[in-house]
Write a protein that holds these residues in place. Structure first.
Motif, PDB file in Angstrom:
ATOM      1  N   ASP A  71       0.850  -1.088   0.559  1.00  0.00           N
ATOM      2  CA  ASP A  71       0.000  -0.025   0.442  1.00  0.00           C
ATOM      3  C   ASP A  71       0.832   1.512   0.052  1.00  0.00           C
ATOM      4  O   ASP A  71       1.026   2.115   0.777  1.00  0.00           O
ATOM      5  CB  ASP A  71      -0.804  -0.033   1.272  1.00  0.00           C
ATOM      6  CG  ASP A  71      -1.843   0.784   1.024  1.00  0.00           C
ATOM      7  OD1 ASP A  71      -2.063   2.142  -0.168  1.00  0.00           O
ATOM      8  OD2 ASP A  71      -1.860   1.226   1.814  1.00  0.00           O
ATOM      9  N   THR A  72       1.373   1.583  -1.312  1.00  0.00           N
ATOM     10  CA  THR A  72       2.255   2.474  -1.431  1.00  0.00           C
ATOM     11  C   THR A  72       1.579   3.463  -2.094  1.00  0.00           C
ATOM     12  O   THR A  72       1.347   2.782  -3.515  1.00  0.00           O
ATOM     13  CB  THR A  72       3.760   2.487  -1.354  1.00  0.00           C
ATOM     14  OG1 THR A  72       3.701   1.650  -2.780  1.00  0.00           O
ATOM     15  CG2 THR A  72       4.167   1.777  -0.338  1.00  0.00           C
ATOM     16  N   LEU A  73       2.165   4.649  -2.512  1.00  0.00           N
ATOM     17  CA  LEU A  73       2.291   5.828  -3.400  1.00  0.00           C
ATOM     18  C   LEU A  73       1.907   5.220  -4.367  1.00  0.00           C
ATOM     19  O   LEU A  73       1.468   5.379  -6.193  1.00  0.00           O
ATOM     20  CB  LEU A  73       2.216   6.594  -3.403  1.00  0.00           C
ATOM     21  CG  LEU A  73       1.927   8.044  -4.152  1.00  0.00           C
ATOM     22  CD1 LEU A  73       0.291   8.063  -4.330  1.00  0.00           C
ATOM     23  CD2 LEU A  73       2.696   9.468  -3.830  1.00  0.00           C
ATOM     24  N   TRP A  74       3.556   4.833  -4.833  1.00  0.00           N
ATOM     25  CA  TRP A  74       4.230   4.796  -6.393  1.00  0.00           C
ATOM     26  C   TRP A  74       3.725   4.189  -6.801  1.00  0.00           C
ATOM     27  O   TRP A  74       3.349   3.260  -7.840  1.00  0.00           O
ATOM     28  CB  TRP A  74       5.617   4.418  -5.730  1.00  0.00           C
ATOM     29  CG  TRP A  74       6.676   3.774  -5.771  1.00  0.00           C
ATOM     30  CD1 TRP A  74       6.476   3.694  -4.103  1.00  0.00           C
ATOM     31  CD2 TRP A  74       6.898   2.270  -6.150  1.00  0.00           C
ATOM     32  NE1 TRP A  74       7.412   2.189  -4.207  1.00  0.00           N
ATOM     33  CE2 TRP A  74       7.508   1.535  -5.434  1.00  0.00           C
ATOM     34  CE3 TRP A  74       6.331   1.577  -7.781  1.00  0.00           C
ATOM     35  CZ2 TRP A  74       7.240  -0.345  -5.259  1.00  0.00           C
ATOM     36  CZ3 TRP A  74       7.086   0.399  -7.890  1.00  0.00           C
ATOM     37  CH2 TRP A  74       7.263  -0.348  -6.573  1.00  0.00           C
ATOM     38  N   ILE A  75       3.124   2.684  -6.368  1.00  0.00           N
ATOM     39  CA  ILE A  75       2.166   1.263  -6.292  1.00  0.00           C
ATOM     40  C   ILE A  75       1.213   1.234  -6.867  1.00  0.00           C
ATOM     41  O   ILE A  75       0.861   0.633  -8.226  1.00  0.00           O
ATOM     42  CB  ILE A  75       2.357   0.330  -5.747  1.00  0.00           C
ATOM     43  CG1 ILE A  75       4.197  -0.287  -5.789  1.00  0.00           C
ATOM     44  CG2 ILE A  75       1.559  -0.838  -5.885  1.00  0.00           C
ATOM     45  CD1 ILE A  75       4.401  -1.546  -4.244  1.00  0.00           C
ATOM     46  N   LYS A  76       0.139   2.212  -5.988  1.00  0.00           N
ATOM     47  CA  LYS A  76      -1.162   2.808  -6.702  1.00  0.00           C
ATOM     48  C   LYS A  76      -0.846   3.605  -7.985  1.00  0.00           C
ATOM     49  O   LYS A  76      -1.767   3.570  -9.057  1.00  0.00           O
ATOM     50  CB  LYS A  76      -1.430   3.797  -5.649  1.00  0.00           C
ATOM     51  CG  LYS A  76      -1.581   2.660  -3.902  1.00  0.00           C
ATOM     52  CD  LYS A  76      -2.399   3.676  -3.381  1.00  0.00           C
ATOM     53  CE  LYS A  76      -3.158   3.763  -1.748  1.00  0.00           C
ATOM     54  NZ  LYS A  76      -3.341   4.052  -1.025  1.00  0.00           N
ATOM     55  N   GLU A  77       0.355   4.379  -7.898  1.00  0.00           N
ATOM     56  CA  GLU A  77       0.302   5.367  -9.369  1.00  0.00           C
ATOM     57  C   GLU A  77       0.328   4.489 -10.489  1.00  0.00           C
ATOM     58  O   GLU A  77       0.101   4.185 -11.557  1.00  0.00           O
ATOM     59  CB  GLU A  77       0.984   6.575  -9.001  1.00  0.00           C
ATOM     60  CG  GLU A  77       0.329   7.240  -8.433  1.00  0.00           C
ATOM     61  CD  GLU A  77       1.833   8.724  -8.554  1.00  0.00           C
ATOM     62  OE1 GLU A  77       2.860   7.737  -8.088  1.00  0.00           O
ATOM     63  OE2 GLU A  77       1.392   9.398  -7.413  1.00  0.00           O
ATOM     64  N   LEU A  78       0.991   3.267 -10.140  1.00  0.00           N
ATOM     65  CA  LEU A  78       1.301   2.224 -11.281  1.00  0.00           C
ATOM     66  C   LEU A  78       0.446   1.880 -12.086  1.00  0.00           C
ATOM     67  O   LEU A  78       0.631   1.009 -12.590  1.00  0.00           O
ATOM     68  CB  LEU A  78       2.730   1.613 -11.204  1.00  0.00           C
ATOM     69  CG  LEU A  78       3.570   0.349 -11.784  1.00  0.00           C
ATOM     70  CD1 LEU A  78       3.524   1.682 -13.294  1.00  0.00           C
ATOM     71  CD2 LEU A  78       4.762  -0.588 -11.252  1.00  0.00           C
ATOM     72  N   ILE A  79      -0.089   0.974 -10.904  1.00  0.00           N
ATOM     73  CA  ILE A  79      -1.260   0.275 -11.302  1.00  0.00           C
ATOM     74  C   ILE A  79      -2.933   0.906 -11.913  1.00  0.00           C
ATOM     75  O   ILE A  79      -2.861   1.120 -12.864  1.00  0.00           O
ATOM     76  CB  ILE A  79      -2.056  -0.355  -9.888  1.00  0.00           C
ATOM     77  CG1 ILE A  79      -1.324  -1.471  -9.180  1.00  0.00           C
ATOM     78  CG2 ILE A  79      -3.668  -0.427  -9.838  1.00  0.00           C
ATOM     79  CD1 ILE A  79      -1.823  -1.662  -8.097  1.00  0.00           C
ATOM     80  N   ASN A  80      -2.643   2.648 -11.561  1.00  0.00           N
ATOM     81  CA  ASN A  80      -3.193   3.736 -12.330  1.00  0.00           C
ATOM     82  C   ASN A  80      -3.080   3.367 -14.181  1.00  0.00           C
ATOM     83  O   ASN A  80      -3.629   3.514 -14.578  1.00  0.00           O
ATOM     84  CB  ASN A  80      -3.585   4.562 -11.515  1.00  0.00           C
ATOM     85  CG  ASN A  80      -4.460   5.417 -11.698  1.00  0.00           C
ATOM     86  OD1 ASN A  80      -5.544   4.867 -12.218  1.00  0.00           O
ATOM     87  ND2 ASN A  80      -3.976   7.118 -12.651  1.00  0.00           N
ATOM     88  N   PHE A  81      -1.927   3.530 -13.854  1.00  0.00           N
ATOM     89  CA  PHE A  81      -1.302   3.585 -15.394  1.00  0.00           C
ATOM     90  C   PHE A  81      -1.356   1.966 -16.370  1.00  0.00           C
ATOM     91  O   PHE A  81      -1.592   2.155 -17.523  1.00  0.00           O
ATOM     92  CB  PHE A  81       0.607   3.661 -14.943  1.00  0.00           C
ATOM     93  CG  PHE A  81       0.929   3.540 -16.856  1.00  0.00           C
ATOM     94  CD1 PHE A  81       1.431   4.279 -18.037  1.00  0.00           C
ATOM     95  CD2 PHE A  81       1.485   2.229 -17.026  1.00  0.00           C
ATOM     96  CE1 PHE A  81       1.546   4.760 -18.927  1.00  0.00           C
ATOM     97  CE2 PHE A  81       2.437   2.416 -17.794  1.00  0.00           C
ATOM     98  CZ  PHE A  81       2.416   3.427 -19.094  1.00  0.00           C
ATOM     99  N   ILE A  82      -1.171   0.828 -15.555  1.00  0.00           N
ATOM    100  CA  ILE A  82      -1.087   0.101 -16.285  1.00  0.00           C
ATOM    101  C   ILE A  82      -3.064  -0.796 -16.670  1.00  0.00           C
ATOM    102  O   ILE A  82      -3.708  -0.515 -17.244  1.00  0.00           O
ATOM    103  CB  ILE A  82      -0.908  -1.241 -15.278  1.00  0.00           C
ATOM    104  CG1 ILE A  82       0.288  -1.653 -14.991  1.00  0.00           C
ATOM    105  CG2 ILE A  82      -1.626  -2.534 -15.881  1.00  0.00           C
ATOM    106  CD1 ILE A  82       0.444  -2.162 -13.507  1.00  0.00           C
ATOM    107  N   ARG A  83      -3.622  -0.329 -15.914  1.00  0.00           N
ATOM    108  CA  ARG A  83      -5.453  -0.246 -16.381  1.00  0.00           C
ATOM    109  C   ARG A  83      -5.237   0.778 -17.144  1.00  0.00           C
ATOM    110  O   ARG A  83      -6.292   0.651 -18.068  1.00  0.00           O
ATOM    111  CB  ARG A  83      -5.857   0.498 -15.075  1.00  0.00           C
ATOM    112  CG  ARG A  83      -5.987  -1.283 -13.633  1.00  0.00           C
ATOM    113  CD  ARG A  83      -6.679   0.173 -13.017  1.00  0.00           C
ATOM    114  NE  ARG A  83      -6.813  -1.463 -11.450  1.00  0.00           N
ATOM    115  CZ  ARG A  83      -7.136  -1.051 -10.222  1.00  0.00           C
ATOM    116  NH1 ARG A  83      -7.487   0.619  -9.846  1.00  0.00           N
ATOM    117  NH2 ARG A  83      -6.566  -2.620  -9.469  1.00  0.00           N
TER     118      ARG A  83
END
Length: 232
Positions: A71-83
């Motif tokens: 649950d980290t910001l950069w992983i959340k942003e990466l997941i958003n990019f992937i989607r």
């Protein structure tokens, strides 16, 4: 052909002196199969994400010491990019952590495996006929370095390789997403380095078996790279 590398870990303090940077291993790999490569690196941990997603370029998410479920910001942003990339059918490649975080982003499940550390060169079976274009002998040898595994694939995903240690070794989605649990970019020297110097807490028997695999098996990183660039 442009390859955008979404760097998720620089592996500071881990890389040996004979490796210039983590991304340099990808440069060497892709330059070995194509003479027309252009590279751009984004440091995702520092908040660098491509602002424009182009369907005529490749986007590669490589390895990381992080977990796709963190649950980290950069992983959340990466997941958003992937989607977003998936929505526009951009050409997206995942390697190790990249394989896992793409699965996590698109509805799969990633967890730490009770099978322990996957390392050395492992053989998996090709289970998808179209993958045999790049792995014609029906199996895939790849370098590995992981504890986490994709436990459940996204519903849209099609499995292309499997092994007893890791049932979900790689998957595709449509003609625009391709992922590998293994590391096609690793060399034998770097694989040895990871096993000998960067796994102090791992069982000695596991290390010995992994080192034996590196000496007796040939990895198929170039086969994987040819498949990757064929997406364009």
């Amino acid at each position: 052909m442009k390859l955008n590398i979404l760097l998720c870990d620089a592996f500071t303090g881990v890389l040996p002196s004979f490796i210039e940077s983590y991304q340099s291993m990808f440069y060497t790999l892709f330059d070995s199969v194509s003479k027309d490569m252009e590279y751009q690196v984004y440091d995702v941990q520092k908040g660098q994400i491509p602002k424009e997603i182009r369907t005529d370029e490749l986007y590669l998410i490589p390895g990381s010491r992080a977990g796709a479920y963190e649950d980290t910001l950069w992983i959340k942003e990466l997941i958003n990019f992937i989607r977003k990339a998936h929505e526009v059918r951009a050409k997206l490649i995942g390697v190790c952590f990249g394989h896992q975080v793409i699965a996590q982003a698109l509805g799969g499940v990633v967890e730490k495996s009770d099978k322990g550390w996957g390392t050395g060169i492992r053989t998996s079976q090709i289970v998808l006929p179209e993958a045999k274009k790049f792995f014609p002998d029906g199996f895939m040898n790849m370098h590995y370095n992981h504890h986490d595994q994709v436990m459940e694939l996204p519903k849209e995903a099609t499995l292309f390789a499997s092994s007893d240690f890791c049932p979900n070794e790689g998957f595709i989605i449509g003609n625009h997403i391709l992922t590998f649990q293994g590391h096609p970019e690793y060399t034998k020297d770097y694989g040895r380095h990871v096993i000998q110097y960067r796994a102090e807490d791992e069982p000695q028997a596991v290390k010995e078996e992994a080192l034996k695999s590196i000496e007796t098996l040939s990895a198929m990183g170039e086969n994987a790279a040819r498949w990757m660039i064929s997406l364009i």
